[in-house]
Write a protein that holds these residues in place. Structure first.
Motif, mmCIF file in Angstrom:
data_model
loop_
_atom_site.group_PDB
_atom_site.id
_atom_site.type_symbol
_atom_site.label_atom_id
_atom_site.label_comp_id
_atom_site.label_asym_id
_atom_site.label_seq_id
_atom_site.Cartn_x
_atom_site.Cartn_y
_atom_site.Cartn_z
ATOM 1 N N LEU A 101 0.803 -1.219 0.037
ATOM 2 C CA LEU A 101 -0.031 -0.079 -0.125
ATOM 3 C C LEU A 101 0.905 1.144 0.102
ATOM 4 N N ASP A 102 0.479 1.970 -0.800
ATOM 5 C CA ASP A 102 1.203 3.574 -0.664
ATOM 6 C C ASP A 102 1.588 4.135 0.649
ATOM 7 N N THR A 105 -1.682 5.465 1.598
ATOM 8 C CA THR A 105 -2.861 4.746 1.855
ATOM 9 C C THR A 105 -3.147 4.151 3.276
ATOM 10 N N TYR A 132 -11.195 -0.853 -2.394
ATOM 11 C CA TYR A 132 -10.737 0.273 -1.813
ATOM 12 C C TYR A 132 -11.943 1.314 -1.712
ATOM 13 N N HIS A 183 0.512 2.009 -8.254
ATOM 14 C CA HIS A 183 -0.479 3.079 -7.750
ATOM 15 C C HIS A 183 -1.718 2.806 -8.688
ATOM 16 N N GLN A 184 -2.142 1.580 -8.604
ATOM 17 C CA GLN A 184 -3.274 1.383 -9.827
ATOM 18 C C GLN A 184 -4.616 2.406 -9.505
ATOM 19 N N VAL A 185 -5.100 2.533 -8.220
ATOM 20 C CA VAL A 185 -6.204 3.150 -8.173
ATOM 21 C C VAL A 185 -5.795 4.714 -8.535
ATOM 22 N N LYS A 186 -4.913 5.117 -7.896
ATOM 23 C CA LYS A 186 -4.714 6.564 -8.319
ATOM 24 C C LYS A 186 -4.473 6.754 -9.680
ATOM 25 N N LEU A 199 -7.442 7.149 0.288
ATOM 26 C CA LEU A 199 -7.288 5.832 -0.086
ATOM 27 C C LEU A 199 -7.244 5.104 0.993
HETATM 28 N N1 URA Z 1 -3.604 1.648 -5.673
HETATM 29 C C1 URA Z 1 -3.010 2.970 -5.440
HETATM 30 O O1 URA Z 1 -2.861 3.793 -6.277
HETATM 31 N N2 URA Z 1 -2.179 2.858 -4.036
HETATM 32 C C2 URA Z 1 -2.482 2.103 -3.182
HETATM 33 O O2 URA Z 1 -1.742 2.096 -2.011
HETATM 34 C C3 URA Z 1 -3.040 0.691 -3.615
HETATM 35 C C4 URA Z 1 -3.613 0.829 -4.869
#
Ligand code: URA
Length: 233
Positions: A101-102, A105, A132, A183-186, A199
């Motif tokens: 996790l970042d 996060t 998330y 950084h998939q979600v971002k 997040l």
């Molecule tokens: N995606 C993100 O951008 N950050 C995370 O920590 C986990 C998933």
């Protein structure tokens, strides 16, 4: 076995850290503080505690950390606080976080020394869903949600795999993805011209972040939670 050797074998403490713990009076044998690392103990009979927590030999350990923002997902770092700093008292050798996790996060982070389980949970072939809670900088539309669900171009060779999106408010969603790209979600939110401002991972596989673990706290998985987690595979 010598007490100091036992401490190092069952915990993440090094020999020198074990020495300091003993000196500080943090170790008790059968309820009595013991500062002598050379003391011979019977690891099958004696009760050993560190800072009041009993430690005993077990091959695999499974912990759930409610990761706070501000620490990095690594086993050690010369400068930054790491997620492992929260588990200093946790028994278990070679513990490491499952995935990453970042720094900013929060949320569910599994920490274990069961390499096979960790490998399986992270394997791209298993498509383990991770959900998330995402708070965005600005409101998003139904069309934006559809784009995320279908897969977006985040600058990699391939678009993201189909995801699930549940609207929580005009700028908040629960996003479930089955991949673990950097950084998939971002990057997914950036692909729809938005920005993540908060997040938190709220589930991994069938395992949800339990409400009894406050931010910055950890505990061992219950036997039932471990079964639930393994059922995700
Ligand atoms: N995606 C993100 O951008 N950050 C995370 O920590 C986990 C998933």
């Amino acid at each position: 076995m010598r007490l100091d050797k036992f401490i190092c074998q069952v915990s993440s403490y090094s020999r020198s850290e074990a020495k300091v713990l003993l000196k500080k009076g943090s170790v008790a044998v059968n309820g009595l503080i013991c500062k002598d690392g050379e003391l011979k103990i019977d690891e099958n009979q004696d009760s050993i505690t560190i800072n009041g927590k009993e430690i005993c030999y077990q091959e695999y350990y499974y912990y759930l950390l409610h990761k706070p923002a501000g620490c990095i997902t690594a086993c050690e770092d010369p400068k930054e606080k790491t997620v492992m700093d929260f588990l200093k008292d946790a028994p278990g050798k070679n513990l490491s976080p499952v995935g990453r996790l970042d720094k900013d996060t929060e949320g569910l982070l599994l920490i274990t020394n069961d390499g096979a389980l960790s490998h399986n949970l992270l394997s791209p072939k298993k498509h383990i869903p991770k959900t998330y809670f995402v708070r965005c900088n600005s409101p998003f539309s139904e069309e934006d949600m559809q784009k995320l669900e279908e897969g977006v171009d985040i600058g990699d060779e391939k678009r993201t795999k189909p995801a699930k999106v549940k609207r929580i408010s005009d700028n908040e969603m629960e996003l479930t993805i089955t991949e673990g790209r950097y950084h998939q979600v971002k990057r997914m939110l950036s692909a729809i011209s938005n920005k993540v401002v908060y997040l938190k991972r709220i589930s991994m596989g069938n395992l949800k972040l339990p409400e009894d673990i406050k931010c910055g706290e950890y505990r061992e998985l219950t036997p039932n939670e471990l079964i639930i987690l393994k059922e995700s595979l």
